[in-house]
Design a protein around this motif. Structure first.
Motif, PDB file in Angstrom:
ATOM      1  N   PRO A   1     101.667  71.360  24.315  1.00  0.00           N
ATOM      2  CA  PRO A   1     101.697  69.997  24.856  1.00  0.00           C
ATOM      3  C   PRO A   1     102.353  69.015  23.899  1.00  0.00           C
ATOM      4  O   PRO A   1     102.931  68.013  24.333  1.00  0.00           O
ATOM      5  CB  PRO A   1     100.213  69.661  25.085  1.00  0.00           C
ATOM      6  N   GLY A   2     102.284  69.300  22.589  1.00  0.00           N
ATOM      7  CA  GLY A   2     102.964  68.439  21.630  1.00  0.00           C
ATOM      8  C   GLY A   2     104.459  68.422  21.834  1.00  0.00           C
ATOM      9  O   GLY A   2     105.113  67.374  21.707  1.00  0.00           O
ATOM     10  N   ARG A   3     105.026  69.572  22.154  1.00  0.00           N
ATOM     11  CA  ARG A   3     106.455  69.612  22.463  1.00  0.00           C
ATOM     12  C   ARG A   3     106.768  68.743  23.672  1.00  0.00           C
ATOM     13  O   ARG A   3     107.768  68.007  23.673  1.00  0.00           O
ATOM     14  CB  ARG A   3     106.893  71.043  22.734  1.00  0.00           C
ATOM     15  N   VAL A   4     105.933  68.822  24.707  1.00  0.00           N
ATOM     16  CA  VAL A   4     106.146  67.998  25.902  1.00  0.00           C
ATOM     17  C   VAL A   4     106.104  66.522  25.537  1.00  0.00           C
ATOM     18  O   VAL A   4     106.934  65.722  26.001  1.00  0.00           O
ATOM     19  CB  VAL A   4     105.084  68.327  26.974  1.00  0.00           C
ATOM     20  N   TRP A   5     105.148  66.131  24.683  1.00  0.00           N
ATOM     21  CA  TRP A   5     105.058  64.728  24.254  1.00  0.00           C
ATOM     22  C   TRP A   5     106.335  64.268  23.562  1.00  0.00           C
ATOM     23  O   TRP A   5     106.855  63.179  23.843  1.00  0.00           O
ATOM     24  CB  TRP A   5     103.864  64.567  23.317  1.00  0.00           C
ATOM     25  N   LEU A   6     106.874  65.101  22.679  1.00  0.00           N
ATOM     26  CA  LEU A   6     108.105  64.746  21.974  1.00  0.00           C
ATOM     27  C   LEU A   6     109.278  64.619  22.942  1.00  0.00           C
ATOM     28  O   LEU A   6     110.087  63.682  22.840  1.00  0.00           O
ATOM     29  CB  LEU A   6     108.417  65.797  20.916  1.00  0.00           C
ATOM     30  N   LEU A   7     109.374  65.531  23.886  1.00  0.00           N
ATOM     31  CA  LEU A   7     110.470  65.475  24.853  1.00  0.00           C
ATOM     32  C   LEU A   7     110.336  64.254  25.772  1.00  0.00           C
ATOM     33  O   LEU A   7     111.332  63.604  26.091  1.00  0.00           O
ATOM     34  CB  LEU A   7     110.506  66.757  25.681  1.00  0.00           C
ATOM     35  N   LEU A   8     109.114  63.942  26.178  1.00  0.00           N
ATOM     36  CA  LEU A   8     108.922  62.763  27.021  1.00  0.00           C
ATOM     37  C   LEU A   8     109.274  61.491  26.271  1.00  0.00           C
ATOM     38  O   LEU A   8     109.802  60.537  26.863  1.00  0.00           O
ATOM     39  CB  LEU A   8     107.474  62.706  27.520  1.00  0.00           C
TER      40      LEU A   8
END
Length: 215
Positions: A38-45
């Motif tokens: 989910p951290g990757r998703v946060w960075l991409l968002l």
């Protein structure tokens, strides 16, 4: 309206940001608490939110992260739903209007129980977030070295900070192409004069070594 000239057509891939700014301490905490997905998703968002509003519609997130033609594609819709649920209350909040409100770095540092932010923020390349999850973990681990000074650090200290065993660190070094350097050099034979000269140059970093044969 007049037809658009082909030369004026904008390729979304060329407009996508190339990096996202993040603090290495936060990335290490993500690894330690197994929140890298989910951290990757946060960075991409954050990268997708180019206007800095601090929120995106879930449908927009779905379009960017699951669309096969999107430069931010990382997973399918079913997996993204799982990650949105996993990151709820840590990386974002989803309201009744189906908006994702992205938390700021300091709030996430608090949520991940970071003691304090050590080192400096770094620019993480977006392409490092788009591969397999092992490559993402390796990139998160490697950012720690990019955001600190050049002082030597032991594998044991790295394991304490990140929760990553020494053997896995070596694998991440290979995947992320982290260059390791030796931090010891053998000087001349020990004498009182040499020891004093070395002490002036290197301080307490020098020591008198006696080998197994007493030399």
């Amino acid at each position: 309206p007049s037809p658009t000239d082909e030369s004026e057509v904008i390729n979304p891939a060329t407009c996508a940001p190339k990096t996202v700014i993040v603090h290495p301490t936060i990335l290490l905490s993500m690894l330690k608490q197994h929140q890298e997905a989910p951290g990757r998703v946060w960075l991409l968002l954050r990268a997708i939110d180019r206007d800095g509003r601090g929120w995106l519609m879930v449908e927009d997130a779905r379009h960017h992260l699951t669309g096969k033609d999107s430069p931010f594609h990382v997973c399918g819709w079913r997996r993204l739903r799982q990650l949105l649920a996993q990151g709820e209350g840590v990386f974002w909040h989803r309201d009744e209007q189906d908006r994702l409100w992205l938390y700021g770095a300091h709030r996430i540092a608090y949520k991940l129980d970071c003691d304090r932010l050590q080192g400096f923020p770094i620019e993480l390349p977006i392409h490092a977030l788009l591969g397999g999850i092992q490559a993402v973990r390796a990139a998160f681990y490697a950012t720690f070295h990019g955001g600190r000074d050049s002082k030597p650090i032991s594998r044991e200290t790295l394991e304490s900070l990140s929760g990553i065993p020494s053997r896995t660190q070596l694998e991440y070094d290979r995947v992320a192409r982290v260059e390791r350097t030796r931090n010891i050099a053998i000087g001349e034979r020990h004498t009182a004069e040499n020891a004093q000269e070395r002490a002036w140059k290197h301080g307490r970093a020098t020591f008198h070594f006696i080998d197994t044969e007493g030399r």
